[in-house]
Design a protein around this motif. Sequence first.
Motif, mmCIF file in Angstrom:
data_model
loop_
_atom_site.group_PDB
_atom_site.id
_atom_site.type_symbol
_atom_site.label_atom_id
_atom_site.label_comp_id
_atom_site.label_asym_id
_atom_site.label_seq_id
_atom_site.Cartn_x
_atom_site.Cartn_y
_atom_site.Cartn_z
ATOM 1 N N ASN A 82 0.931 -1.229 0.000
ATOM 2 C CA ASN A 82 0.012 0.304 -0.193
ATOM 3 C C ASN A 82 0.774 1.307 0.011
ATOM 4 O O ASN A 82 1.155 1.911 0.919
ATOM 5 C CB ASN A 82 -1.041 -0.215 1.219
ATOM 6 C CG ASN A 82 -1.967 0.959 1.232
ATOM 7 O OD1 ASN A 82 -1.791 2.233 0.419
ATOM 8 N ND2 ASN A 82 -3.058 0.807 1.918
ATOM 9 N N THR A 83 1.446 1.543 -1.207
ATOM 10 C CA THR A 83 2.523 2.753 -1.183
ATOM 11 C C THR A 83 1.780 4.044 -1.264
ATOM 12 O O THR A 83 2.569 5.075 -1.018
ATOM 13 C CB THR A 83 3.245 2.585 -2.633
ATOM 14 O OG1 THR A 83 2.427 2.471 -3.761
ATOM 15 C CG2 THR A 83 4.028 1.212 -2.565
ATOM 16 N N GLY B 184 1.469 4.309 2.645
ATOM 17 C CA GLY B 184 2.894 4.500 2.556
ATOM 18 C C GLY B 184 3.344 6.033 2.180
ATOM 19 O O GLY B 184 4.175 6.445 2.849
ATOM 20 N N LEU B 185 2.238 6.731 1.581
ATOM 21 C CA LEU B 185 2.586 8.269 1.341
ATOM 22 C C LEU B 185 2.467 9.121 2.508
ATOM 23 O O LEU B 185 3.561 9.634 3.182
ATOM 24 C CB LEU B 185 1.541 8.876 0.194
ATOM 25 C CG LEU B 185 1.706 10.205 -0.113
ATOM 26 C CD1 LEU B 185 3.061 10.410 -0.407
ATOM 27 C CD2 LEU B 185 0.790 10.838 -1.058
ATOM 28 N N ILE C 213 12.536 0.737 1.920
ATOM 29 C CA ILE C 213 12.277 -0.424 2.826
ATOM 30 C C ILE C 213 11.146 -0.029 3.141
ATOM 31 O O ILE C 213 10.406 -0.938 3.734
ATOM 32 C CB ILE C 213 13.565 -0.331 3.826
ATOM 33 C CG1 ILE C 213 14.878 -0.920 3.303
ATOM 34 C CG2 ILE C 213 13.053 -1.190 5.050
ATOM 35 C CD1 ILE C 213 16.213 -0.666 4.085
ATOM 36 N N VAL C 214 10.758 0.945 3.803
ATOM 37 C CA VAL C 214 9.293 1.429 4.568
ATOM 38 C C VAL C 214 8.107 1.137 3.427
ATOM 39 O O VAL C 214 7.354 0.368 3.794
ATOM 40 C CB VAL C 214 9.180 3.009 5.092
ATOM 41 C CG1 VAL C 214 7.958 3.073 5.369
ATOM 42 C CG2 VAL C 214 10.243 3.171 6.269
ATOM 43 N N GLN C 215 8.397 1.290 2.246
ATOM 44 C CA GLN C 215 7.560 0.968 1.189
ATOM 45 C C GLN C 215 7.206 -0.245 1.128
ATOM 46 O O GLN C 215 6.201 -0.642 0.750
ATOM 47 C CB GLN C 215 7.802 1.939 -0.115
ATOM 48 C CG GLN C 215 7.665 3.373 0.037
ATOM 49 C CD GLN C 215 6.120 3.740 -0.211
ATOM 50 O OE1 GLN C 215 5.640 3.693 0.710
ATOM 51 N NE2 GLN C 215 5.741 4.595 -1.136
ATOM 52 N N ALA C 216 8.263 -1.133 1.061
ATOM 53 C CA ALA C 216 8.179 -2.522 0.921
ATOM 54 C C ALA C 216 7.398 -3.086 1.905
ATOM 55 O O ALA C 216 6.850 -4.254 1.934
ATOM 56 C CB ALA C 216 9.660 -3.227 0.810
ATOM 57 N N ALA C 217 7.599 -2.507 3.335
ATOM 58 C CA ALA C 217 6.946 -3.243 4.434
ATOM 59 C C ALA C 217 5.288 -2.604 4.732
ATOM 60 O O ALA C 217 4.977 -2.872 5.722
ATOM 61 C CB ALA C 217 7.752 -3.126 5.599
ATOM 62 N N MET C 218 5.025 -2.178 3.581
ATOM 63 C CA MET C 218 3.608 -1.566 3.883
ATOM 64 C C MET C 218 2.265 -2.631 3.803
ATOM 65 O O MET C 218 2.753 -3.793 3.120
ATOM 66 C CB MET C 218 3.185 -0.512 2.818
ATOM 67 C CG MET C 218 3.822 0.938 3.025
ATOM 68 S SD MET C 218 3.445 1.891 4.559
ATOM 69 C CE MET C 218 4.762 1.408 5.720
ATOM 70 N N PRO C 219 1.258 -2.227 4.370
ATOM 71 C CA PRO C 219 0.218 -3.270 4.186
ATOM 72 C C PRO C 219 -0.466 -3.641 3.140
ATOM 73 O O PRO C 219 0.085 -3.085 1.683
ATOM 74 C CB PRO C 219 -1.179 -2.617 5.019
ATOM 75 C CG PRO C 219 -0.227 -1.431 5.716
ATOM 76 C CD PRO C 219 0.887 -0.988 4.981
ATOM 77 N N VAL C 220 -1.069 -4.718 2.663
ATOM 78 C CA VAL C 220 -1.765 -5.021 1.664
ATOM 79 C C VAL C 220 -2.503 -4.072 0.745
ATOM 80 O O VAL C 220 -2.984 -3.059 1.421
ATOM 81 C CB VAL C 220 -2.882 -6.015 1.843
ATOM 82 C CG1 VAL C 220 -3.637 -6.405 0.471
ATOM 83 C CG2 VAL C 220 -2.108 -7.298 2.218
#
Length: 312
Positions: free
Chosen positions: A110-111, A115-116, A264-271
């Motif tokens: 969920n970028t 994520g934003l 790294i934070v973006q990669a670890a975002m929810p579905v």
Amino acid sequence: MGVFFSSIQGILIIIVLIAVGYGLTHLGWFSENSTKLIARLVTQVALPTYMISTITKDFTAEKLIKLLPDLAIPVLSMTILIFVSIILIKILKIDPKHKGLFSSMFFNSNTVFVGLPVNMALFGEKSLPYVLVYYMANTTFFWTLGTYLIQMDGEIKGKFKLKTTLKKIFSPPLLGFIIGLILVMLHIQLPKFLMSDFEYLGNLTIPLSMIFIGISIYNAGLKNISFHKDNVAILVGRFICAPLLMAALFLFIPATPLMRQVFIVQAAMPVMTNAPVVAKLYHADSNYAAIMVTETTLLSLIVVPIIMVLIK
């Protein structure tokens, strides 16, 4: 402590909006037809205009060209995650009706909706270019391969028509994304009134998506939130495999500290919040998708602060 509370606030925004949809459904506001209408509004009206508005506002042709090489990093990460998801589907014997959804939710994050705001809260506006680079890769993957896989869950197997497949892959959100890129690269400026309309319509994307998820969660029932193997594997993919893989890639790829942190934070975002919307449209298991959105979003309250402590 400031990092901890900033990261939590970005997640809480989403949870409150989901709760609104859940509460209104409990009060009897939404019927089956109204949920279908919301799904169509998001995917066919709000998201395409959101793409055009965001890309033309936040990008220039020069910035696109400069950032283009960085796209290779999230593309490589998501490509590897796709193969990992396929292997896990076979090893864990994932429910056949969940295969497409499982894979799509495993490699897409969920970028934008989470994520934003999270990255803006953590790193400020200087993170925006990297957020949007990851978003470009993630959006392309979701609205092509991700959406196609979800559609396969809801259709009769064995039928393949090229024309139908191409229409599904080039969905309205992806077309809006492509149009936005073309407008920027060709330095085309649409009339101000039209851009304002696109912005207003695009702003419907986040609240409508969240309300839809709340509706789906109510219909699925909170009691169905569980730690079944299909669910746990997604949690592992989103919060362990994806960020660890991204961190590992940066051992071999030179990058600025900010790019490394944001990716790294973006990669670890929810579905992706759009997963249940797309699943609903194509008769896949939208309840499973909605439950995974909620589980991963709730767990983000714990995971994101931990990641921030590790990468700071």
